[in-house]
Motif scaffolding. Structure first.
Motif: not given
Ligand SMILES: C[S@@+](CC[C@H](N)C(=O)[O-])C[C@H]1O[C@@H](n2cnc3c(N)ncnc32)[C@H](O)[C@@H]1O
Length: 379
Positions: A335-361
């Motif tokens: 639980i504590l480890k996953l909290k780090n991945l999610l918490h806004p002041e840990a990795m949850g908000e400063v980390f972003k995910v960009l997904i791009q695609h090519k040749n898919i509708e």
């Protein structure tokens, strides 16, 4: 300070009187023998200088595996190649493959994984970690990425990176008396020093124009020209598929506001950060926040369309981390480890995910759905 790398940088400075900060950072991080990213030094995790999400918990890789399987289905269940940039110890690759083997066997039979890694020590560690998973010799191959591009042929599948773009060397710009200047590194007889002078390449001015960045007086910004080159090379090799880029940073509006006037460049050593770029050369990481507006614009210029851009917490919640957290509710460590991945002041908000695609509708991905639409039962 590592004497050898200091001497090698000094040699370069002595030739011209100064070198762009970009060149200094490139040598400190990527000198083939003494650069931070080419040494045997432990960089990530408890014994290293910082944590990355794959080092926090295997669930990060398991949820990415879930996203990759959906992409494979959208693309018609053909042979799917995952290309991971800079895999460090190989944890992410390991956790993805383990999850695909157990949870998505049909996907596994159509699956190949390429690790793009130039550090020979890291390659060895990745190989020995993956040996613990049966049958990976046929599923995983290793390749390189240089300024000429990738060492493999065109693929269909997904380019995946976690904290790769932030590790690319950057140029530094500053507005001084209403004139755009670049930061160079010189030597004052005792130590390295910063020198502001005319910009070294026209691409830097163009970068500001393309991304509509206007600097205030004394404002500093970092320019990552390598990120656009990388996307161009990715697009050259991606026949059809996706790019998942996970990193810390923001879009232009989040990066160039009043509170960020000094730029985002930082060094990491032994889990603390500093701004002493000229110290502990080859021993500490130097990194800048990723400008996702640049990745979006550079991608569009090479046929990579934006599928979505979200916070890491959104990505993980939409892929079902809360349900898994509920299943692990009696395991405080998890639980504590996953909290780090999610918490806004840990990795949850400063980390972003960009997904791009090519040749898919118009692909629709589970990770990008609005969080309001998610209930515990359908996550
Ligand atoms: C901050 S580390 C991230 C490590 C790993 N992805 C993780 O999440 O733990 C950045 C990685 O990018 C890699 N990298 C940078 N340039 C590269 C290149 N041209 N080819 C392969 N890897 C590269 C570095 O070697 C380093 O392993």
């Amino acid at each position: 300070m590592h004497l050898l790398i200091k001497d090698l940088i000094l040699e370069e400075i002595n030739k011209e009187g100064k070198i762009p900060f970009f060149e200094f950072m490139r040598m400190a991080l990527y000198h083939p023998e003494y650069g931070y990213y080419n040494s045997e030094k432990e960089r990530v995790g408890k014994q290293g200088d910082y944590y990355t999400s794959p080092a926090v918990h295997r669930m990060f890789g398991e949820l990415i595996a879930k996203q990759l399987e959906e992409m494979w289905m959208i693309m018609g269940k053909e042979l799917f190649t995952v290309v991971e940039m800079g895999a460090n110890r190989g944890w992410l690759c390991h956790d993805i493959i383990q999850s695909v083997v157990h949870e998505y066997p049909e996907f596994y039979s159509n699956f190949h994984y390429i690790i793009v890694e130039s550090n020979p020590y890291a390659r060895e560690k990745q190989r020995s970690l993956l040996e613990s998973l049966e049958g990976t010799e046929e599923k995983v191959s290793w390749h390189t990425y240089t300024e000429d591009g990738f060492s493999f042929d065109k693929i269909r599948g997904c380019f995946l990176s976690n904290e790769f773009v932030d590790a690319l060397p950057v140029h530094r710009l500053k507005m001084k008396n209403k004139v755009l200047k670049e930061t160079y590194v010189g030597y004052n007889g005792v130590n390295f020093c910063e020198i502001d002078d005319a910009v070294s390449v026209p691409a830097l001015q163009k970068y500001l124009e393309t991304n509509k960045i206007s600097l205030e007086e004394d404002q500093v910004c970092e320019v990552n020209l390598g990120a656009a080159d990388w996307l161009r090379h990715v697009s050259e090799k991606l026949d059809k598929g996706f790019i998942i880029t996970i990193d810390y940073g923001d879009t232009r509006d989040g990066l160039y506001h009043e509170n960020m006037r000094e730029g985002t460049l930082r060094c990491y050593y032994d889990h603390t950060f500093n701004r002493d770029y000229f110290e502990q050369l080859g021993e500490q990481d130097i990194t800048a926040h990723v400008d996702f507006t640049n990745l979006i614009n550079a991608g569009k210029a090479v046929q990579l369309e934006v599928t979505g851009f979200i916070k890491q917490s959104h990505f993980l919640i939409a892929l079902g981390i809360l349900e898994r957290l509920h299943d692990a509710r009696h395991d405080t460590g998890t639980i504590l480890k996953l909290k780090n991945l999610l918490h806004p002041e840990a990795m949850g908000e400063v980390f972003k995910v960009l997904i791009q695609h090519k040749n898919i509708e118009n692909p629709q991905l589970a990770s990008l759905r609005p969080l309001q639409s998610i209930t515990m039962s359908n996550s």
